[in-house]
Design a protein around this motif. Structure first.
Motif, mmCIF file in Angstrom:
data_model
loop_
_atom_site.group_PDB
_atom_site.id
_atom_site.type_symbol
_atom_site.label_atom_id
_atom_site.label_comp_id
_atom_site.label_asym_id
_atom_site.label_seq_id
_atom_site.Cartn_x
_atom_site.Cartn_y
_atom_site.Cartn_z
ATOM 1 N N TYR A 166 0.833 -1.204 0.000
ATOM 2 C CA TYR A 166 0.000 0.000 0.000
ATOM 3 C C TYR A 166 0.869 1.256 0.000
ATOM 4 O O TYR A 166 0.628 2.198 -0.772
ATOM 5 C CB TYR A 166 -0.920 -0.001 1.217
ATOM 6 C CG TYR A 166 -1.730 1.275 1.365
ATOM 7 C CD1 TYR A 166 -2.901 1.458 0.651
ATOM 8 C CD2 TYR A 166 -1.303 2.300 2.211
ATOM 9 C CE1 TYR A 166 -3.639 2.628 0.767
ATOM 10 C CE2 TYR A 166 -2.024 3.474 2.339
ATOM 11 C CZ TYR A 166 -3.191 3.633 1.616
ATOM 12 O OH TYR A 166 -3.909 4.798 1.727
ATOM 13 N N THR A 169 2.699 1.878 -3.415
ATOM 14 C CA THR A 169 1.894 2.132 -4.619
ATOM 15 C C THR A 169 1.040 3.392 -4.504
ATOM 16 O O THR A 169 0.255 3.686 -5.408
ATOM 17 C CB THR A 169 0.973 0.927 -4.906
ATOM 18 O OG1 THR A 169 0.148 0.675 -3.755
ATOM 19 C CG2 THR A 169 1.798 -0.316 -5.221
ATOM 20 N N ARG A 170 1.194 4.146 -3.436
ATOM 21 C CA ARG A 170 0.408 5.381 -3.302
ATOM 22 C C ARG A 170 0.864 6.436 -4.302
ATOM 23 O O ARG A 170 2.060 6.598 -4.556
ATOM 24 C CB ARG A 170 0.536 5.948 -1.887
ATOM 25 C CG ARG A 170 -0.222 5.208 -0.827
ATOM 26 C CD ARG A 170 -0.186 5.956 0.495
ATOM 27 N NE ARG A 170 1.173 6.166 0.984
ATOM 28 C CZ ARG A 170 1.478 6.895 2.063
ATOM 29 N NH1 ARG A 170 0.518 7.496 2.747
ATOM 30 N NH2 ARG A 170 2.743 7.030 2.439
ATOM 31 N N THR A 171 -0.094 7.163 -4.817
ATOM 32 C CA THR A 171 0.214 8.315 -5.662
ATOM 33 C C THR A 171 0.391 9.552 -4.779
ATOM 34 O O THR A 171 0.138 9.512 -3.565
ATOM 35 C CB THR A 171 -0.916 8.567 -6.667
ATOM 36 O OG1 THR A 171 -2.102 8.938 -5.930
ATOM 37 C CG2 THR A 171 -1.214 7.316 -7.491
ATOM 38 N N ASP A 174 -2.821 10.311 -3.224
ATOM 39 C CA ASP A 174 -3.090 9.409 -2.095
ATOM 40 C C ASP A 174 -2.364 9.875 -0.835
ATOM 41 O O ASP A 174 -2.922 9.838 0.272
ATOM 42 C CB ASP A 174 -2.646 7.984 -2.432
ATOM 43 C CG ASP A 174 -3.503 7.342 -3.509
ATOM 44 O OD1 ASP A 174 -4.657 7.773 -3.679
ATOM 45 O OD2 ASP A 174 -3.004 6.417 -4.180
ATOM 46 N N LYS A 175 -1.129 10.309 -0.998
ATOM 47 C CA LYS A 175 -0.345 10.747 0.161
ATOM 48 C C LYS A 175 -0.943 12.005 0.784
ATOM 49 O O LYS A 175 -0.970 12.149 2.015
ATOM 50 C CB LYS A 175 1.103 10.987 -0.250
ATOM 51 C CG LYS A 175 1.844 9.706 -0.631
ATOM 52 C CD LYS A 175 3.273 10.003 -1.064
ATOM 53 C CE LYS A 175 3.998 8.708 -1.449
ATOM 54 N NZ LYS A 175 5.386 8.958 -1.900
ATOM 55 N N ASP A 178 -3.999 10.912 2.632
ATOM 56 C CA ASP A 178 -3.658 10.211 3.867
ATOM 57 C C ASP A 178 -3.146 11.158 4.948
ATOM 58 O O ASP A 178 -3.220 10.836 6.140
ATOM 59 C CB ASP A 178 -2.612 9.128 3.596
ATOM 60 C CG ASP A 178 -3.185 7.955 2.810
ATOM 61 O OD1 ASP A 178 -4.385 8.005 2.472
ATOM 62 O OD2 ASP A 178 -2.435 6.997 2.530
ATOM 63 N N TYR A 184 -6.103 6.162 7.224
ATOM 64 C CA TYR A 184 -5.934 5.372 6.005
ATOM 65 C C TYR A 184 -4.540 4.741 5.930
ATOM 66 O O TYR A 184 -4.360 3.711 5.270
ATOM 67 C CB TYR A 184 -6.150 6.240 4.767
ATOM 68 C CG TYR A 184 -7.571 6.729 4.569
ATOM 69 C CD1 TYR A 184 -8.620 6.239 5.353
ATOM 70 C CD2 TYR A 184 -7.863 7.679 3.601
ATOM 71 C CE1 TYR A 184 -9.918 6.691 5.172
ATOM 72 C CE2 TYR A 184 -9.163 8.135 3.408
ATOM 73 C CZ TYR A 184 -10.184 7.643 4.201
ATOM 74 O OH TYR A 184 -11.467 8.092 4.014
ATOM 75 N N SER A 185 -3.580 5.366 6.563
ATOM 76 C CA SER A 185 -2.207 4.851 6.501
ATOM 77 C C SER A 185 -1.703 4.370 7.855
ATOM 78 O O SER A 185 -0.515 4.155 8.042
ATOM 79 C CB SER A 185 -1.261 5.932 5.957
ATOM 80 O OG SER A 185 -1.325 7.096 6.758
ATOM 81 N N GLY A 189 -3.327 1.101 4.665
ATOM 82 C CA GLY A 189 -4.250 0.431 3.761
ATOM 83 C C GLY A 189 -5.266 -0.492 4.397
ATOM 84 O O GLY A 189 -6.151 -1.016 3.704
#
Length: 505
Positions: A166, A169-171, A174-175, A178, A184-185, A189
């Motif tokens: 997880y 592979t975060r964009t 996404d970061k 999060d 979420y982190s 994930g």
């Protein structure tokens, strides 16, 4: 037929007549009646049965069944009153771990699940499952639950590899997300994995209420999501809060993390119908910070396991037992006990054979800094970790049970306190916290809270002398039933009922 420990007693009515006064009752004829117990019946502990019990019934712990129980019923109360299992309300418990995995926070929801059915609530459990490859995998805390509930414990496999995948592979988006949604982190994930797994469970079953029990934020966020989407009442159970550690030093990064979680906690509790927590400190803090009504449900003890036992008496030293980990001596520190006994032995007031302190599951290296300077060390022994099932017996073997307070932390009423109370052995709490633990020990006469060496030395001499002449109490006489997990679950079920009644009004 399935049963918890202590099989139900199947008795017969009218086994003996008693109309005649000139003939002993046991010699008078009776009218024995046979009763039938159907398949797939669950009996709680300490039941007695004098009536027919139909198929698929659940008989609550301690019930006296004196009238026939129809098929597919739940019987609670004394004498037992039955209601259709179709009338039983369903609650979804979302928690971070669940026995037999013995991670922090798992025992509390397990005990709720064990006893809720006695009070008309059928629990489903949604939790994480650590895979065997994970160093955190640990299945050393088996809890006996009704077979009818086992298919309702939904465990989502999620490993360290999944967490790492997880994160990798975060964009960028996404970061950023999060950062504002730290649950979420943390763990990475897991929220999304459990959400995917649980959607079908929500859709395929009728739930009346969601209960999120929280050491971590993701359980609350997921509970809030389902509560809003499916118009269900949500109750939050805060076993831990960040404020309990305000006495400890924090780095800037940790402080920022705490602030982020506090903001998320405030937002996600806006639609919570009721908040549960574990101590007066937690209650005051949450009511102040969240502006919501809170109730205390103590961690408590399971009365089916933690109870006084009449073990064979054997003469030996005065035994003080501690079971569990000591994360570090700044955190739980038995220093004054070691010093007091070392001085008493050195002075000749007591001998080495008079006393023994035993640690089970405690790493010696955690205490070496305290032990190495003692003139006498033989009164301290370390043992390997024992299984949770063996803990009650070991506690009953002691003359006194050692409770170490969480220095620098507030409102920590460890489960150990209540399990000690359950076996009714005197508690020695060191150092006293001058707060809630001291008050509970004093008000319920559970033992002693002592913070200075001289006072402790005097009490140790008094206890050892009384033990040597046979006058030290085997068990305390206090009534601790209020703290039993079943009683605490009864209180919780009433909160569930009140919330549901308001929701439906």
């Amino acid at each position: 037929m399935l049963s918890l420990p202590k099989l139900p007693v199947c008795q017969r009515k009218n086994q003996h007549g008693f109309a005649k006064t000139d003939i002993p009752i046991f010699k008078q004829p009776g009218f024995a009646t046979n009763y039938q117990i159907g398949p797939d019946v669950w009996f709680g502990a300490n039941c007695s049965t004098m009536a027919n019990v139909g198929e698929g019934c659940v008989i609550g712990a301690g019930q006296d069944v004196v009238k026939d129980i129809p098929d597919w019923s739940v019987a609670v109360g004394n004498p037992a009153i039955s209601k259709s299992r179709k009338q039983v309300k369903n609650v979804l418990i979302i928690c971070g771990s669940f026995p037999p995995q013995s991670l922090v926070g798992g025992l509390r929801p397990a005990m709720f699940a064990k006893y809720l059915l006695n009070y008309g609530w059928n629990p489903w459990v949604l939790t994480r499952n650590f895979t065997k490859e994970d160093f955190r995998y640990d299945e050393k805390m088996p809890i006996e639950l009704p077979d009818s509930l086992k298919h309702q414990i939904i465990k989502v496999d999620y490993s360290l590899v999944d967490e790492q995948t997880y994160l990798e592979t975060r964009t960028i988006i996404d970061k950023i997300r999060d950062f504002f949604y730290p649950e979420y982190s943390n763990p990475p994930g897991l929220y999304f994995a459990v959400k995917r797994k649980s959607t079908d469970i929500i859709l395929n079953n009728r739930f009346d209420l969601i209960f999120a029990t929280i050491p971590d934020q993701w359980q609350l966020t997921l509970g809030a999501h389902f509560a809003e989407k499916y118009k269900l009442p949500l109750i939050a159970d805060f076993r831990d809060i960040k404020e309990q550690e305000e006495g400890l030093g924090r780095s800037f990064r940790t402080s920022l993390q705490v602030i982020r979680f506090a903001i998320r906690r405030f937002i996600t509790t806006r639609n919570v119908k009721h908040i549960i927590t574990v101590s007066e400190f937690h209650k005051r803090t949450l009511e102040k910070r969240l502006k919501r009504r809170c109730s205390i449900i103590y961690n408590g003890f399971d009365g089916a396991s933690f109870k006084p036992m009449n073990l064979p008496k054997g003469k030996g030293p005065f035994r003080i037992i501690y079971i569990g980990r000591i994360l570090d001596i700044w955190y739980r520190n038995p220093k004054i006990l070691f010093i007091a006994l070392d001085e008493l032995i050195t002075q000749g007031t007591i001998s080495l054979s008079d006393v023994l302190i035993e640690f089970f599951g405690t790493e010696r290296k955690k205490l070496d800094l305290l032990i190495k300077d003692l003139k006498n060390q033989e009164f301290i022994k370390f043992h390997d970790r024992i299984s949770y099932a063996d803990v009650p017996v070991k506690l009953n073997e002691a003359q006194m049970l050692l409770l170490l307070t969480n220095e620098g932390r507030n409102g920590i009423l460890t489960t150990k306190l209540f399990e000690y109370a359950g076996v009714k052995k005197p508690i020695l709490c060191i150092p006293g916290d001058q707060k809630e633990i001291d008050k509970l020990i004093h008000d319920y006469r559970l033992g002693y809270s002592i913070s200075d060496v001289n006072t402790l030395k005097k009490k140790l001499v008094e206890w050892i002398d009384s033990y040597n002449v046979g006058s030290f109490p085997v068990h305390i006489s206090s009534n601790v039933e209020f703290f039993s997990r079943e009683n605490q679950t009864r209180v919780l079920s009433q909160i569930f009922n009140d919330v549901l009644e308001i929701q439906n009004s």
